[in-house]
Design a protein around this motif. Structure first.
Motif, PDB file in Angstrom:
ATOM      1  N   CYS A 148       0.832  -1.210   0.000  1.00  0.00           N
ATOM      2  CA  CYS A 148       0.000   0.000   0.000  1.00  0.00           C
ATOM      3  C   CYS A 148       0.865   1.258   0.000  1.00  0.00           C
ATOM      4  O   CYS A 148       0.580   2.225  -0.726  1.00  0.00           O
ATOM      5  CB  CYS A 148      -0.930  -0.001   1.213  1.00  0.00           C
ATOM      6  SG  CYS A 148      -2.174  -1.306   1.199  1.00  0.00           S
ATOM      7  N   LYS A 200       2.312   1.893  -3.415  1.00  0.00           N
ATOM      8  CA  LYS A 200       1.326   2.495  -4.325  1.00  0.00           C
ATOM      9  C   LYS A 200       1.176   3.993  -4.052  1.00  0.00           C
ATOM     10  O   LYS A 200       1.090   4.807  -4.980  1.00  0.00           O
ATOM     11  CB  LYS A 200      -0.027   1.791  -4.171  1.00  0.00           C
ATOM     12  CG  LYS A 200      -0.039   0.354  -4.653  1.00  0.00           C
ATOM     13  CD  LYS A 200      -1.402  -0.273  -4.425  1.00  0.00           C
ATOM     14  CE  LYS A 200      -1.426  -1.736  -4.846  1.00  0.00           C
ATOM     15  NZ  LYS A 200      -2.740  -2.376  -4.579  1.00  0.00           N
ATOM     16  N   LEU A 201       1.132   4.354  -2.768  1.00  0.00           N
ATOM     17  CA  LEU A 201       1.051   5.774  -2.413  1.00  0.00           C
ATOM     18  C   LEU A 201       2.311   6.514  -2.861  1.00  0.00           C
ATOM     19  O   LEU A 201       2.229   7.658  -3.333  1.00  0.00           O
ATOM     20  CB  LEU A 201       0.856   5.922  -0.903  1.00  0.00           C
ATOM     21  CG  LEU A 201      -0.482   5.442  -0.341  1.00  0.00           C
ATOM     22  CD1 LEU A 201      -0.450   5.424   1.176  1.00  0.00           C
ATOM     23  CD2 LEU A 201      -1.612   6.346  -0.826  1.00  0.00           C
ATOM     24  N   GLU A 211      -6.943   7.981  -7.015  1.00  0.00           N
ATOM     25  CA  GLU A 211      -6.225   6.731  -6.779  1.00  0.00           C
ATOM     26  C   GLU A 211      -5.640   6.700  -5.366  1.00  0.00           C
ATOM     27  O   GLU A 211      -5.664   5.666  -4.697  1.00  0.00           O
ATOM     28  CB  GLU A 211      -5.106   6.571  -7.811  1.00  0.00           C
ATOM     29  CG  GLU A 211      -5.591   6.253  -9.219  1.00  0.00           C
ATOM     30  CD  GLU A 211      -6.324   4.936  -9.301  1.00  0.00           C
ATOM     31  OE1 GLU A 211      -5.896   3.973  -8.623  1.00  0.00           O
ATOM     32  OE2 GLU A 211      -7.340   4.862 -10.011  1.00  0.00           O
ATOM     33  N   GLU A 221      -6.221   4.024  -2.342  1.00  0.00           N
ATOM     34  CA  GLU A 221      -5.106   3.358  -1.673  1.00  0.00           C
ATOM     35  C   GLU A 221      -5.141   3.591  -0.171  1.00  0.00           C
ATOM     36  O   GLU A 221      -4.846   2.682   0.623  1.00  0.00           O
ATOM     37  CB  GLU A 221      -3.786   3.862  -2.272  1.00  0.00           C
ATOM     38  CG  GLU A 221      -3.573   3.388  -3.707  1.00  0.00           C
ATOM     39  CD  GLU A 221      -2.698   4.323  -4.522  1.00  0.00           C
ATOM     40  OE1 GLU A 221      -2.102   5.239  -3.907  1.00  0.00           O
ATOM     41  OE2 GLU A 221      -2.605   4.159  -5.750  1.00  0.00           O
ATOM     42  N   GLU A 280      -7.808   1.350   1.263  1.00  0.00           N
ATOM     43  CA  GLU A 280      -7.310  -0.018   1.413  1.00  0.00           C
ATOM     44  C   GLU A 280      -6.387  -0.139   2.615  1.00  0.00           C
ATOM     45  O   GLU A 280      -6.468  -1.106   3.383  1.00  0.00           O
ATOM     46  CB  GLU A 280      -6.570  -0.426   0.133  1.00  0.00           C
ATOM     47  CG  GLU A 280      -5.996  -1.826   0.181  1.00  0.00           C
ATOM     48  CD  GLU A 280      -5.213  -2.166  -1.071  1.00  0.00           C
ATOM     49  OE1 GLU A 280      -4.651  -3.275  -1.126  1.00  0.00           O
ATOM     50  OE2 GLU A 280      -5.148  -1.312  -1.991  1.00  0.00           O
TER      51      GLU A 280
END
Length: 347
Positions: A172, A175-176, A327, A331, A334
């Motif tokens: 995660c 992704k960030l 997005e 993220e 999540e």
């Protein structure tokens, strides 16, 4: 680990010392897999093998048990010294530093977006070139520094053991990090386009009545875009801070009691707002490009093409930044769901 394994085998095989080398075989197999571990690596696997080998492989150097006890005592003393130095020099875990650096990156990104300003007239253009743009570049450099350090902390946090702490969800955070890197690139590209557009429009007599109205509308569109992005980034920054659980509750109360229904309604409203901002910007950009360079030859044609390229670049940056913000919200949702399975957050 190797010393503990060695001393246990010494107790088990103390009556048949000639067979004490047999436990080394499964231990060497285990350490061969341990060398591929992200936490211990090759150095950890080799040290584990050597630790057991020094105890179980001793012959004619006195009782192996005495050496094993001395060895494990030295290992414990060394481990205590290492942990003490680690706590004194690095009191915070890499996972905590990564979370803090993520919050700082989001705050700096807000400042970069906030300083993206389109001028009103020629006087403001001179002021912007003298003050706003240099400060914006400094903030962009600061954001790049935060992103680089965040990447370093994420790599270190993925290697450190969790023990009783909350697990670090490296996927995660990566992704960030990827979204932050893209938004840094887009903010840099957007500021360059606005700076160049300001220069081009100054040569196009932007103070004329024909251009005043559409340019004012474009400025309003940019302000709406900035407000939308800054609001989302501020919310994400609060989620990454220590007060994240309170923010979760606040959002649940504001959005109602049905998370799924509110999520669908929130997604539809979000999509409509983004499309409205983009459509309005494209409409007003077409008006500006139509009124700039009415002659199809010479300098006017060149200025018209430059304005079109700048406005197209701005439209791309606006749409891409809004998409990346969305997005990042997914993220974060999540990540929060993984860290707090019982909480419900509508991004």
């Amino acid at each position: 680990m190797g010393s503990i394994y060695g001393i246990l085998c010494c107790f088990i095989f103390r009556k048949v010392e000639n067979l004490s080398f047999l436990p080394l075989l499964p231990w060497l197999v285990f350490t061969s897999f341990l060398r591929h571990s992200r936490m211990y690596g090759q150095a950890g696997g080799i040290s584990a093998a050597v630790g057991a080998l020094l105890i179980l492989g001793r012959r004619h150097y006195g009782p192996p048990l005495d050496f094993a006890i001395a060895r494990i005592t030295e290992a414990v003393i060394g481990l205590i010294c290492f942990i003490t130095i680690e706590i004194l020099v690095y009191p915070a875990r890499s996972a905590t530093l990564a979370k803090h650096k993520l919050s700082l990156s989001l705050g700096t990104l807000q400042d970069c977006i906030k300083d993206v300003v389109l001028f009103d007239n020629q006087n403001n253009q001179n002021n912007m070139q003298a003050s706003i743009f240099p400060k914006l570049r400094q903030k962009q450099k600061k954001l790049k520094s935060h992103v680089n350090k965040l990447q370093m902390f994420i790599e270190e946090a993925e290697l450190e053991p969790n023990f009783w702490f909350i697990p670090f969800y490296g996927s995660c955070y990566r992704k960030l990090l990827r979204s932050l890197s893209k938004m840094w690139d887009l903010s840099l590209f957007m500021s360059n386009k606005i700076e160049f557009l300001s220069v081009v429009l100054q040569r196009c007599e932007v103070d004329s009545e024909d251009l005043q109205k559409p340019m004012k509308c474009i400025k309003n569109d940019i302000e709406l875009f900035k407000k939308k992005v800054e609001t989302s980034l501020q919310c994400l920054q609060e989620l990454s801070s220590k007060k994240s659980l309170a923010v979760h509750d606040k959002h649940d109360i504001e959005l109602g009691t049905s998370p799924k229904a509110n999520e669908r309604r929130g997604l539809e409203t979000e999509k409509e707002e983004v499309e409205c901002i983009l459509n309005s910007f494209l409409l007003h950009s077409n008006e500006v490009s139509d009124r700039v360079g009415t002659n199809t030859e010479g300098e006017d044609k060149k200025l018209k093409s430059q304005v079109i390229v700048c406005l197209a670049g701005l439209g791309f940056c606006i749409s891409s930044l809004l998409r990346e913000v969305r997005e990042m919200e997914k993220e974060f949702q999540e990540l929060v769901n993984l860290e707090n399975p019982s909480s419900h957050i509508i991004a």
